[in-house]
Design an enzyme around this catalytic site. Structure first.
Site, PDB file in Angstrom:
ATOM      1  N   HIS A 229       0.827  -0.979   0.032  1.00  0.00           N
ATOM      2  CA  HIS A 229       0.054   0.027  -0.017  1.00  0.00           C
ATOM      3  C   HIS A 229       0.891   1.113  -0.014  1.00  0.00           C
ATOM      4  CE1 HIS A 229      -2.989   2.950   1.308  1.00  0.00           C
ATOM      5  NE2 HIS A 229      -3.996   2.074   0.838  1.00  0.00           N
TER       6      HIS A 229
ATOM      7  N   LYS B  63       8.516   7.547  -5.129  1.00  0.00           N
ATOM      8  CA  LYS B  63       7.313   8.479  -4.071  1.00  0.00           C
ATOM      9  C   LYS B  63       6.138   7.497  -3.970  1.00  0.00           C
ATOM     10  CE  LYS B  63       6.569  12.094  -2.011  1.00  0.00           C
ATOM     11  NZ  LYS B  63       7.088  12.647  -0.822  1.00  0.00           N
TER      12      LYS B  63
ATOM     13  N   HIS C 119      -7.147  -2.133  10.638  1.00  0.00           N
ATOM     14  CA  HIS C 119      -6.404  -1.069  10.034  1.00  0.00           C
ATOM     15  C   HIS C 119      -6.744   0.190  10.611  1.00  0.00           C
ATOM     16  CE1 HIS C 119      -5.125   1.270   6.298  1.00  0.00           C
ATOM     17  NE2 HIS C 119      -5.866   2.193   6.947  1.00  0.00           N
TER      18      HIS C 119
ATOM     19  N   ASP D 137     -10.030   7.505   6.512  1.00  0.00           N
ATOM     20  CA  ASP D 137      -9.057   7.529   5.267  1.00  0.00           C
ATOM     21  C   ASP D 137      -9.985   6.953   3.974  1.00  0.00           C
ATOM     22  OD1 ASP D 137      -9.535   4.781   5.693  1.00  0.00           O
ATOM     23  OD2 ASP D 137      -7.496   4.349   6.565  1.00  0.00           O
TER      24      ASP D 137
ATOM     25  N   GLY E  49     -12.417   9.615   2.342  1.00  0.00           N
ATOM     26  CA  GLY E  49     -11.318   9.461   1.346  1.00  0.00           C
ATOM     27  C   GLY E  49     -11.791   9.101  -0.084  1.00  0.00           C
TER      28      GLY E  49
END
Length: 335
Positions: free
Chosen positions: A11, A37, A128, A151, A182
């Protein structure tokens, strides 16, 4: 000596952190070492660097923890699948792509080129959003606190409101897929041309430069409830219609289309980067949904208050900035 290795893998933001006797001694994002990145592969370089910084070896690791638990929110997953049976093939595909995380010893042995006989750690999967909450609460000085995480999604939840006390985190309310702030932010970023995972920060930077032209439209996309929020799903691709995100061979996260044809009907064809749309969602955040008053602020300055008045350490996310909401024990309210 107790050595715990924490991992974020497969992820965006792959990273490793090391605790020795309960104290953090090293932490490293993989992108700082491989120069990709928002790297979304396995953090093998970060793991090696953390162990090197602590003067430890793979054989010294007692426990490995990952902020993902396939068994979490299982009833919600099954219920959603039964109501949306057309999404089953793609949901199974997503699950198979994450199957490598089921056996940490085999994964670390392969990725880090370590003799499996040296690995004696126990594997721990943490839900999570509990992992998000723990990373803020247990690093704070608070003995009791409220927890509030937002999120895109993780283990089928998109938001968790919890009570933190002593060494325990007690979940109070969850908001589950497909209702996700999100996803709202990601959908708008996708439509205006910022398609890379992590580009949301650029849109936040553009928001103050835009005009407040689309506030009413954004009010239609998000509705507050007694225990969270709901999206108007007419504006979004159905969850499970595509994988949502994928990872390239370089370890970069690619975001698939999130916006529905309804967005195209309102705004026209998808845009190149353009700040008016960012300004619309930013103004919605400043003024608050449903015309409620709000005040400008750069993000969610603090987490929630529980009804008892317990204060929480600050925790901020891009979706929270989009709506400027906080939880006070009764529901989400704008500021």
């Amino acid at each position: 000596m107790a050595v715990i290795l924490g991992i974020n893998a497969f992820h965006a933001g792959a990273a490793a952190a090391l605790l020795v006797d309960g104290e953090p001694v090293a932490a490293m994002p993989e992108e700082r070492l491989n120069r990709v990145k928002y790297y979304a592969g396995f953090p093998k370089l970060a793991i090696a660097r953390c162990l090197d910084m602590a003067g430890l070896d793979y054989s010294d690791i007692d426990a490995v923890s990952l902020g993902r638990n396939p068994s979490a929110n299982l009833a919600s997953k099954v219920g959603f699948t039964l109501r949306n049976i057309q999404s089953l093939p793609n949901l199974l595909k997503i699950r198979s792509n994450r199957g490598a995380l089921d056996d940490f010893k085999a994964l670390i042995s392969s990725e880090c080129e370590v003799d499996p006989a040296k690995l004696r750690f126990k594997q721990h999967n943490v839900e999570h959003h509990l992992a998000h909450t723990a990373s803020a609460y247990f690093m704070s000085d608070w003995e009791e606190s409220a927890g509030f995480t937002l999120d895109g999604s993780g283990d089928f939840a998109t938001c968790l409101m919890s009570k933190c006390e002593g060494s325990e985190i007690k979940p109070l309310y969850r908001v589950n897929v497909p209702h996700s702030m999100g996803s709202l932010y990601m959908m708008i970023c996708d439509f205006i041309g910022y398609k890379k995972y992590g580009d949301e920060g650029k849109v936040m930077g553009l928001a103050p430069l835009g005009k407040d032209s689309y506030h009413e439209t954004f009010e239609e996309m998000l509705h507050l409830t007694d225990k969270g929020f709901q999206l108007n799903l007419d504006y979004f691709m159905p969850f499970g219609a595509s994988q949502g995100m994928s990872i390239t061979d370089k370890g970069e996260m690619v975001v698939d289309r999130h916006f529905s044809d309804r967005i195209v009907e309102i705004f026209g064809e998808p845009r190149e980067p353009y700040s008016d749309y960012a300004g619309g969602i930013g103004a919605g955040r400043r003024r608050g949904p449903a015309g409620l008053p709000g005040r400008p602020r750069p993000g969610l300055r603090r987490a929630a208050h529980l009804r008892e008045g317990i204060h929480a350490p600050a925790q901020s996310t891009a979706p929270a900035r989009a709506v400027g909401a906080h939880f006070d024990g009764r529901g989400l309210h704008t500021q």
